[in-house]
Design a protein around this motif. Structure first.
Motif, short mmCIF file in Angstrom:
data_model
loop_
_atom_site.label_atom_id
_atom_site.label_comp_id
_atom_site.label_asym_id
_atom_site.label_seq_id
_atom_site.Cartn_x
_atom_site.Cartn_y
_atom_site.Cartn_z
N HIS A 15 0.82 -1.20 0.00
CA HIS A 15 0.00 0.00 0.00
C HIS A 15 0.86 1.26 0.00
O HIS A 15 1.95 1.29 0.54
CB HIS A 15 -0.90 0.01 1.23
N LYS A 187 -4.74 1.63 -3.01
CA LYS A 187 -6.01 0.97 -2.67
C LYS A 187 -6.42 1.35 -1.25
O LYS A 187 -6.35 0.55 -0.32
CB LYS A 187 -5.85 -0.54 -2.82
N GLU A 190 -9.16 -0.75 0.55
CA GLU A 190 -8.63 -2.06 0.94
C GLU A 190 -7.73 -1.93 2.16
O GLU A 190 -7.79 -2.75 3.08
CB GLU A 190 -7.86 -2.67 -0.22
N GLN A 194 -8.40 -3.74 5.76
CA GLN A 194 -7.41 -4.63 6.35
C GLN A 194 -6.98 -4.12 7.72
O GLN A 194 -6.83 -4.90 8.67
CB GLN A 194 -6.20 -4.76 5.43
#
Length: 262
Positions: A15, A187, A190, A194
Motif C-alpha cells: 500500500h 487501494k 482495501e 485490512q
C-alpha cells in the motif's frame, strides 16, 4: 508553492507506494523524481511487486519499525536483493501509531484525539529518532534511490517524509499535500478494511467504522500536532534536526546537491 500529480507505483500487495520527489523548493529548483520513495511494509508483496521495485534501482531501504514489528511482519525481497536496509535496534511493543491509538472499544472522537496525542509525541519516539538519524545520514552519503517505510506507510513514514521535505526547502503546503495523498493513493479502501480487521482482532473490540477510518487515514491535524511539538521545542524543523537528529549544515549541502535540480 507548486503542487504536482502523485506518482504511484501500481503494486498489488504494498500500500501507499509512491515517489515523493518532484516538488519545488525555496530559492528555486525542484526535487529529483525517482529518488525518494515511500510505502507501507512489504510483507504482502507479490513476485510482480518485487520485480517492479527492483527495477527502480533502490539502494537504501529505511525501515522505521521496531524489532518486534520486523519479527512479526518480515518484508519479502526480490531474488538477488542487495540494497542496504537501515533500522535502529529497539522495540515498540508491536504498536504502530494507529494501533497505539486504537486500544479498547473507542468511538471516532476518541480515535481522533488519540491520534493527535500520538503524533504530538512522535518527534521523540526513540526508535523513530534513531532511524531518522540513519535516514538523513544515508541521504547525505548515497547518490541513489531510497525507500522509507513503516507498517502502514502513513504515520511514522509521513512524519519522516515531512522532515526530509522541509530540510530540502519544500513549502509546508506542499509537504502537507504529499502527506494527504495517503488518503487517495493506491487501494485506500482495501487498506482501511485490512487495518480494521487487524485492530478489531488485536483488541477484540467493537470499534465503530468511522473510528477505524480515522485510525487508518491521515489528517492535517495529526501532522500539525507533530510539527507543533517541533516548533514548541526548537522553533523550526532544521533546528529540531540539528538538535535531535544530528543533522549538520554539511549534510544539508550534501542532500541538496544530490536531490535538488535547478
Amino acid at each position: 508553492m507548486t503542487m504536482i500529480a502523485e506518482r504511484v507505483l501500481p503494486l498489488s500487495g504494498i500500500h501507499n507506494f509512491r515517489d515523493y520527489g518532484g516538488y519545488a523548493v525555496e530559492g528555486g529548483g525542484r526535487l529529483r523524481s525517482g529518488m525518494l520513495w515511500r510505502s507501507a511494509h512489504h510483507q504482502d508483496a507479490s513476485d510482480d511487486d518485487l520485480a517492479a521495485i527492483d527495477r527502480l534501482g533502490i539502494e537504501t531501504i529505511i525501515d522505521l519499525r521496531g524489532d518486534d514489528e520486523r519479527a512479526a511482519h518480515p518484508c519479502k525481497r526480490p531474488e538477488g536483493f542487495s540494497a542496504r536496509v537501515l533500522f535502529a535496534d529497539g522495540n515498540t511493543a508491536g504498536l504502530a501509531p494507529h494501533l497505539q491509538a486504537a486500544q479498547g472499544a473507542i468511538d471516532n472522537e476518541t480515535a481522533r484525539a488519540r491520534m493527535i496525542d500520538t503524533y504530538a509525541g512522535m518527534p521523540y519516539r526513540p526508535v523513530l529518532v534513531a532511524t531518522l538519524r540513519l535516514y538523513l545520514a544515508a541521504l547525505a552519503e548515497y547518490d541513489a534511490p531510497s525507500l522509507v517505510h513503516c507498517v502502514a506507510g502513513k504515520d511514522r513514514t509521513g512524519f519522516a517524509v515531512a522532515i526530509v521535505h522541509r530540510l530540502l526547502g519544500v513549502h509546508e503546503d506542499d509537504l502537507m499535500h504529499d502527506y494527504l495523498l495517503t488518503n487517495s493513493a493506491g487501494k485506500i479502501e482495501e487498506r482501511i478494511a485490512q487495518g480494521g480487521d487487524v485492530i478489531r482482532a488485536r483488541y477484540n473490540a467493537d470499534i465503530h467504522d468511522d473510528a477505524i477510518r480515522t485510525l487508518m487515514s491521515v489528517n492535517p491535524i495529526f501532522l500539525d500536532a507533530a510539527l507543533a511539538t517541533v516548533r514548541r521545542d526548537h522553533g523550526d524543523v532544521p533546528s529540531y534536526a540539528e538538535a535531535v537528529l544530528n543533522f549538520t549544515p554539511d549534510m544539508r549541502d550534501a542532500i541538496v546537491d544530490k536531490l535538488v535540480v535547478y
